[in-house]
Design a protein around this motif. Structure first.
Motif, PDB file in Angstrom:
ATOM      1  N   SER A 309       6.505  -4.266  11.129  1.00 13.84           N
ATOM      2  CA  SER A 309       5.525  -5.378  10.983  1.00 13.84           C
ATOM      3  C   SER A 309       6.070  -6.852  10.859  1.00 13.84           C
ATOM      4  O   SER A 309       7.287  -7.039  10.547  1.00 13.84           O
ATOM      5  CB  SER A 309       4.703  -5.392   9.740  1.00 13.84           C
ATOM      6  N   GLN A 310       5.373  -7.739  11.923  1.00 10.37           N
ATOM      7  CA  GLN A 310       6.098  -8.850  12.114  1.00 10.37           C
ATOM      8  C   GLN A 310       5.077 -10.028  11.437  1.00 10.37           C
ATOM      9  O   GLN A 310       5.204 -11.226  11.292  1.00 10.37           O
ATOM     10  CB  GLN A 310       5.846  -9.568  13.669  1.00 10.37           C
ATOM     11  N   SER A 311       3.987  -9.623  10.844  1.00 10.12           N
ATOM     12  CA  SER A 311       3.108 -10.549  10.176  1.00 10.12           C
ATOM     13  C   SER A 311       2.264  -9.739   9.288  1.00 10.12           C
ATOM     14  O   SER A 311       2.294  -8.518   9.115  1.00 10.12           O
ATOM     15  CB  SER A 311       2.178 -11.190  11.039  1.00 10.12           C
ATOM     16  N   ARG A 312       1.442 -10.519   8.171  1.00 10.19           N
ATOM     17  CA  ARG A 312       0.720  -9.800   7.075  1.00 10.19           C
ATOM     18  C   ARG A 312      -0.523  -8.996   7.753  1.00 10.19           C
ATOM     19  O   ARG A 312      -0.814  -7.920   7.222  1.00 10.19           O
ATOM     20  CB  ARG A 312       0.152 -10.934   6.237  1.00 10.19           C
ATOM     21  N   GLN A 314      -0.614  -7.721  10.741  1.00  9.09           N
ATOM     22  CA  GLN A 314      -0.131  -6.704  11.480  1.00  9.09           C
ATOM     23  C   GLN A 314       0.203  -5.601  10.477  1.00  9.09           C
ATOM     24  O   GLN A 314       0.082  -4.345  10.653  1.00  9.09           O
ATOM     25  CB  GLN A 314       1.070  -7.001  12.374  1.00  9.09           C
TER      26      GLN A 314
END
Length: 329
Positions: A309-312, A314
């Motif tokens: 994951s690259q973000s909260r 995502q």
């Protein structure tokens, strides 16, 4: 056309008009009294005061001075509330024993507010002195650091061991985060007798049940107030809740059950993933799982790395797609 009345508010919720006028007074050194009509809160809270040399002007009180004064007022109010709580506890403790509430054979109040850690510990020690069968506890948070275990837990260990020596038993529920806590391990290593502990991802707030007749629960967030409960229906309800949590929990002492990983995701990370998809903040996740917020964020970062994951946002999507929250076979 009259202006709208100024809505009441607390100092910590300083209105926009008050904030802007106070900032300008600090920059310019003073403002006209007429300008303060739109923000009477500034004089009410002592942020503006009349100028000595010009009664038509108001001078700002230094923010540091105003803050100290407001904090002192707040502390005095808290102290008054604390004294009020103590007087209420004393008043109603006497009232709960009058005829019609209790009987001559049993004048013990069914609910009693205990104020102060010394009073709470003294009452708990007295109750355990007369216990003969069982001590059930839920401990949601870690205690003091290992170097202070001896001093902090000497009384509790001596008190609990006395119950064990009389043939009683002790059952404790912890969150999984405390399974390997030095404080937790030291406590169980010192006790000799019928002692068991189990762990869950999430447990309730602190609970102490003695012989299924007396219960103690927190009455505030600072642990300075506790409620002693002797009402049979309430105690029975709390004991049933403990029993059901106990059956769902994983053995931790004396034999700890292994916590296997699944698809590279540890049980603790699965618990965090469950709370993440429910939309909880890091602080709430840490509190519910009995860990500090830094540790929670480390686990969240590891979970994100495992799932790519690259973000909260995502991360929540990937948790749902990964199937790690699906019931195990």
């Amino acid at each position: 056309m009259t202006s709208a009345p100024h809505p009441p508010h607390a100092p910590e919720d300083l209105c926009r008009a008050g904030t802007e006028l106070y900032e300008r007074a600090l920059r310019e050194g003073r403002v006209d009294t007429g300008e303060a009509h739109a923000a009477p809160c500034l004089t009410d809270f002592g942020l503006l005061q009349p100028a000595v040399d010009d009664p038509h002007r108001l001078e700002p009180v230094a923010p540091a001075v105003a803050l100290h004064r407001l904090l002192r007022t707040s502390a005095e109010r808290i102290a008054r509330e604390r004294r009020r709580e103590e007087r209420l506890a004393e008043t109603f403790e006497a009232l709960m024993t009058v005829e019609g509430y209790g009987t001559a054979a049993d004048t013990t109040p069914t609910l009693r507010l205990l104020s102060g850690k010394d009073t709470i510990n003294r009452t708990l020690t007295e109750v355990l002195t007369h216990a003969s069968r069982e001590l059930l506890t839920i401990q949601p948070r870690a205690g003091l650091p290992p170097q202070r275990v001896e001093a902090a837990y000497a009384l509790a260990i001596r008190r609990d061991q006395t119950l064990l020596d009389r043939g009683g038993r002790i059952r404790t529920l912890y969150p999984h985060t405390l399974r390997h806590s030095p404080t937790t391990v030291a406590y169980h290593d010192r006790l000799d007798g019928d002692v068991e502990a189990r762990a869950l991802d999430e447990i309730t707030d602190r609970l102490i049940l003695v012989d299924r007749e007396v219960a103690f629960i927190p009455a505030d967030g600072s642990r300075d107030l506790a409620l002693e409960i002797r009402h049979p229906a309430i105690v029975r309800f709390l004991a049933t809740t403990f029993d059901r949590l106990w059956r769902l929990a994983t053995p931790a002492f004396p034999e700890a059950a292994p916590q296997p990983s699944r698809d590279g995701i540890t049980p603790r990370q699965r618990a965090i993933a469950t709370l993440l998809v429910e939309g909880h903040t890091d602080a709430v996740i840490a509190d519910r799982l009995g860990m500090n917020i830094r540790t929670a964020r480390v686990h969240i970062a590891k979970l994100a790395a495992t799932l790519g994951s690259q973000s909260r946002a995502q991360l929540g999507y990937l948790i749902g797609q990964s199937g790690i929250l699906d019931p195990e076979d």
